[in-house]
Design an enzyme around this catalytic site. Structure first.
Site, PDB file in Angstrom:
ATOM      1  N   LYS A 137      77.945  41.000  85.011  1.00  0.00           N
ATOM      2  CA  LYS A 137      78.060  41.883  83.702  1.00  0.00           C
ATOM      3  C   LYS A 137      76.896  42.047  83.176  1.00  0.00           C
ATOM      4  O   LYS A 137      76.621  43.240  82.450  1.00  0.00           O
ATOM      5  CB  LYS A 137      79.003  40.833  83.163  1.00  0.00           C
TER       6      LYS A 137
HETATM    7  C1  LIG Z   1      84.019  40.422  85.630  1.00  0.00           C
HETATM    8  C2  LIG Z   1      83.857  39.658  86.877  1.00  0.00           C
HETATM    9  C3  LIG Z   1      84.684  40.432  88.360  1.00  0.00           C
HETATM   10  C4  LIG Z   1      85.398  41.694  87.901  1.00  0.00           C
HETATM   11  O1  LIG Z   1      84.906  42.738  87.799  1.00  0.00           O
HETATM   12  P1  LIG Z   1      85.836  44.053  87.198  1.00  0.00           P
HETATM   13  O2  LIG Z   1      84.762  45.038  86.956  1.00  0.00           O
HETATM   14  O3  LIG Z   1      86.635  43.450  85.992  1.00  0.00           O
HETATM   15  O4  LIG Z   1      86.760  44.399  88.501  1.00  0.00           O
HETATM   16  C5  LIG Z   1      84.166  39.659  89.412  1.00  0.00           C
HETATM   17  N1  LIG Z   1      83.414  38.803  89.458  1.00  0.00           N
HETATM   18  C6  LIG Z   1      82.724  38.196  88.386  1.00  0.00           C
HETATM   19  C7  LIG Z   1      81.758  37.016  88.682  1.00  0.00           C
HETATM   20  C8  LIG Z   1      82.866  38.687  87.174  1.00  0.00           C
HETATM   21  O5  LIG Z   1      82.161  38.076  86.187  1.00  0.00           O
END
Ligand SMILES: *Cc1c(COP(=O)(O)O)cnc(C)c1O
Length: 498
Positions: A113
């Protein structure tokens, strides 16, 4: 480049408006009215630039109301200054012939993120100058873990912004809690709430639209904006790393210019894989996008049957950031795959909110399946993959990445498709230490810090310093409030020092 709404194709806003507003008034998501195209020559040209250079060129195609200088400032603010522990920002690591892992967790919070949330605050403050708001932007976040910390790090000390994060007191991991309560920065606050994630989320939504709170903020020169994953300002930075991964594979001689690749993404809200779809639609040579889910496999069923059905059991898994039953960004795929049929999208989303399910029919499903494949992986599979990958390939991955790796090997043996493949890795193994130690069959006890050191000891991998140093940091935030007190808390925190 103008933006429209997935639920009303008559809407036209600039990218700055799309980013400051977050969501369209009709409840739809903002999407660009057309998808900018990249030729193979242009992709080859991008491969000569570093990550920041690539990011700037790609952002420029979507954010046409930003000047070159503004985009440079944004990109340097996000990916410069040593905030990422890899010079490559999103390095590509080969694990075997024809398979590379794209490590998206070299940022300050060790999860993917950061790739978007390091950039969003810069885009948002510039966008708000353009829309003439000239206000301090107030960000409210309800978090179940990763997003809250990444947003706090992203907005920390960014001029003209304030951020408050609410987390469920008993609903985040000890590591995630420690990361948040020790957060540094003069414009941040973190509050626990007595309740679960849904309480935090619904509380935040209410405050957002509360006329009294909005008037009070307005009179102090402030306005709310949103940092959640449906904001276009979070999606556009994610397109960059798929194109960048292709450039790196090209530079490393792993693929030929023009050769198609598969991309595998561990998926929750469908934001990350949607960005890969945008890259494909821009002209990146892609064969298949493979959507990987954990035991909460609503997307696997959807991509196999065309029926989305959230009426099912919810499981808590060792890959919690993918424990999701409503994948909001899927709405954007439906809009693009139907050639912008806003009425159809509006109908499905209405059905989803009233009955919890909808069916897109065979034609559209067939079209989506020419590009998307899907698979899922249970807890046993996740563990076996972490263990197998470490012991046979000497590669240590986290639980979310393991779901993707497992799904990919299943796909490859089922289809025999040996196209060069890039697997997105979304978190450092040290961020989800307990699950990783468990998979490696290491007995452990003690607090988070001890687990981190133990994982480092048994694997010989270096622990990210920002996690190792957490327990020596001052705990700055001890506030806990009830669901009813959230509004009062937000006002108090916003107006503090005014
Ligand atoms: C948020 C997240 C995801 C999922 O990603 P999306 O964009 O919501 O599909 C997968 N792995 C981790 C570690 C995350 O923090």
């Amino acid at each position: 480049m103008l933006y429209t709404s997935t639920r009303d194709s008559n809407v036209r806003v600039s990218s700055a408006e799309a980013i400051t507003r977050g969501i369209s008034g009709d409840g739809g998501l903002f999407v660009p009215v057309e998808i900018p195209q990249l030729t193979l020559d242009q992709i080859v040209m991008l491969s000569r630039l570093d990550y920041k250079g690539r990011a700037k060129e790609i952002l420029k195609l979507y954010l046409t109301d930003f000047t070159d200088e503004e985009l440079s400032d944004c990109v340097n603010g996000a990916y410069g200054g040593g905030k990422f522990s890899s010079e490559k920002i999103a390095p590509l690591v080969p694990i075997e012939e024809g398979v590379d892992i794209l490590e998206l967790w070299k940022g300050p919070t060790c999860a993917f993120k950061d790739m978007a949330l390091q950039l969003l605050p810069h885009l948002l403050t510039k966008a708000s100058e353009k829309t003439g708001d000239h206000k301090t932007i107030v960000i409210l976040v309800a978090t179940s873990g990763d997003t809250g910390k990444a947003a706090l790090e992203g907005f920390r000390d960014v001029p003209n912004t304030k951020i408050t994060v609410f987390y469920p007191r008993d609903g985040v991991s000890p590591m995630q809690k420690l990361q948040m309560v020790t957060q540094e920065g003069g414009n941040v606050s973190v509050v626990a709430i007595e309740g679960n994630f849904d309480d935090a989320q619904s509380g935040v939504k209410e405050i957002f639209t509360d006329p009294e709170v909005n008037a009070e903020l307005n009179s102090h020169g402030m306005m709310f904006s949103s940092a959640n994953s449906i904001n276009w300002g979070r999606l556009v930075p994610q397109i960059v790393y798929y194109i960048s991964a292709y450039c790196d594979a090209l530079n490393d001689g792993r693929i030929e210019a023009g050769e198609k690749i598969n991309i595998v993404v561990p998926t929750g809200n469908f934001g990350n894989i949607l960005a890969a779809y945008y890259a494909l639609r821009m002209g990146l040579p892609v064969n298949k996008l493979i959507c990987a889910s954990n035991k909460n496999n609503v997307l696997t069923d959807f991509l196999k049957t065309g029926r989305y059905d959230r009426n099912r059991d919810f499981y808590v898994t060792s890959s919690p950031s993918m424990d999701i039953l409503i994948s909001s960004n899927l709405e954007r795929l439906l809009y693009l795959a139907t050639d912008m049929d806003d009425m159809a999208v509006r109908g499905w989303m209405h059905e989803l909110s009233t009955t919890g399910s909808y069916d897109i029919g065979e034609d559209l499903l067939g079209r989506i399946q020419t590009i998307f494949s899907a698979g899922c992986c249970d807890e046993e599979g996740t563990k076996a993959t972490i263990n197998g990958l470490f012991n046979s390939q000497d590669y240590l991955c986290d639980t979310h990445t393991a779901v993707a790796v497992n799904t990919y090997f299943g796909y490859r043996s089922e289809t025999g498709d040996d196209t060069h493949t890039v697997i997105a890795s979304t978190a450092s193994p040290f961020k989800f230490c307990a699950g990783v130690l468990d998979a490696l069959e290491v007995e452990f006890e003690g607090d988070e810090l001890e687990k981190i050191h133990q994982l480092s000891k048994v694997t010989g991998e270096e622990c990210p310093p920002q996690l190792a140093s957490l327990t020596s940091k001052e705990i700055r935030f001890k506030d806990c409030c009830t669901r009813e007190n959230m509004k009062e808390t937000v006002l108090r925190l916003c107006l503090k020092g005014e």
